[in-house]
Write a protein that holds these residues in place. Sequence first.
Motif, PDB file in Angstrom:
ATOM      1  N   GLU A 175       0.736  -1.175  -0.029  1.00  0.00           N
ATOM      2  CA  GLU A 175      -0.025   0.021  -0.019  1.00  0.00           C
ATOM      3  C   GLU A 175       0.827   1.186   0.091  1.00  0.00           C
ATOM      4  OE1 GLU A 175      -3.298   0.307  -0.494  1.00  0.00           O
ATOM      5  OE2 GLU A 175      -3.646  -1.714  -0.293  1.00  0.00           O
ATOM      6  N   LYS A 222       0.663   3.991  -2.768  1.00  0.00           N
ATOM      7  CA  LYS A 222      -0.558   4.935  -3.077  1.00  0.00           C
ATOM      8  C   LYS A 222      -0.078   6.108  -2.296  1.00  0.00           C
ATOM      9  CE  LYS A 222      -2.702   1.134  -4.391  1.00  0.00           C
ATOM     10  NZ  LYS A 222      -3.649   0.389  -3.761  1.00  0.00           N
ATOM     11  N   TYR A 223       0.802   6.047  -1.489  1.00  0.00           N
ATOM     12  CA  TYR A 223       0.948   7.379  -0.747  1.00  0.00           C
ATOM     13  C   TYR A 223       2.408   8.146  -1.325  1.00  0.00           C
ATOM     14  CZ  TYR A 223      -1.692   5.305   3.066  1.00  0.00           C
ATOM     15  OH  TYR A 223      -2.768   4.785   3.900  1.00  0.00           O
ATOM     16  N   PHE A 226       1.391   7.844   7.349  1.00  0.00           N
ATOM     17  CA  PHE A 226       0.012   7.738   6.907  1.00  0.00           C
ATOM     18  C   PHE A 226      -0.986   8.884   7.231  1.00  0.00           C
ATOM     19  CE2 PHE A 226      -0.414   6.191  11.272  1.00  0.00           C
ATOM     20  CZ  PHE A 226      -1.497   6.630  11.652  1.00  0.00           C
ATOM     21  N   LYS A 249      -7.222   1.699   1.622  1.00  0.00           N
ATOM     22  CA  LYS A 249      -8.138   2.973   1.466  1.00  0.00           C
ATOM     23  C   LYS A 249      -9.484   2.797   2.616  1.00  0.00           C
ATOM     24  CE  LYS A 249     -10.971   5.208  -1.793  1.00  0.00           C
ATOM     25  NZ  LYS A 249     -11.112   5.486  -3.349  1.00  0.00           N
ATOM     26  N   TYR A 268      -3.693   9.150   2.182  1.00  0.00           N
ATOM     27  CA  TYR A 268      -4.136   8.224   1.179  1.00  0.00           C
ATOM     28  C   TYR A 268      -4.883   9.124   0.076  1.00  0.00           C
ATOM     29  CZ  TYR A 268      -5.788   4.048  -1.063  1.00  0.00           C
ATOM     30  OH  TYR A 268      -5.652   2.962  -2.020  1.00  0.00           O
TER      31      TYR A 268
END
Length: 331
Positions: free
Chosen positions: A108, A111-112, A125, A275, A291
């Motif tokens: 993940e 995605k950041y 995050f 997400k 996100y």
Amino acid sequence: MKRVFLFLLIMAMGSTAWAGSSLADKAKAEGKARFYANITAIEPIVEGFTEDTGVKGEYTRISTSKFLATVLTEFKAGKLMADVLQAPLPVMELLKQQGVLAPYRPGEADKYPGWASADGVIQQFGIEYVGLIYNKELVKPEDAPKRYQDLADPKWKDRIVMANPTTHATTISWLVGLKENVFKSEAEWMDFVKGLAANRPMFVTSFGPTPAPIESGEKAIGISMPKYIITKAPAPLDWARLEQPLLGTPRGIAIVANAKHPNAGRLFMDYFLSKKAMSMLASKVGEYVLYPGVYPPIDGMDKAKVIPLRELSDEELAKWGAEFKRIFDAP
């Protein structure tokens, strides 16, 4: 009906993806993932993890002031029970220096923003964002501050609440961050700080107690966190939509070195950064997450610019704490 069906199908596919991976199989064999965090009200995420993966999630909340000491004491004694740790970035950096954290780059992470996982150990995050919240029964939207400088207006005298700027590390960092990121000159910034002090704000120990005097009407406005608009609902709170950026401390998460349930810990970290989990964190807790496209359901927050604060050294915190004590004439 088609939209509802599509939504349910996507959610089901997400759950199946967690359950079907080889990491999930290894995690199931370990049985559980233990999570120490300073963030509050995340039980829905932990419950969602358990339901979607079949691996039990266990959450222990440790306050920021006790987090470092608690984790280091347990780690050095070989009794650290956590598999995953979450805390403000400065705390996580100190734990990394002490060898408490292990490298792990979850899928993940892509995605950041790139800077959020630059070291391959700590994944940032979210940002513990600070803004100006006010009692909307006492303050009209058009009368709320439009710039930080407006807090120095004498009309706010004896009407402000804030965490103590002489002892609260995040407030010290926030004030210094304004100097470095918002004000055009140090002289302009110092005028603001002195004007704020002249308005004799009420001091509390941390951000946690700031909403109460605003809710009750004892104070009209506070330097606080907009997330309380959600967590304190239906309290009459709103936030000042400033022309300037909001600042805050980055939040980080990482795997524990020598974790007792390493695969379950990795699976939990993957899930936490998804997400689905970030949407829960934003919608139920009001957190500002990194996100893409996920925002807390606070009117106008999707248009706000939120930037991370620079980590201050212990020497800087002591220096500015003493300076603010002089300016605010704190006891």
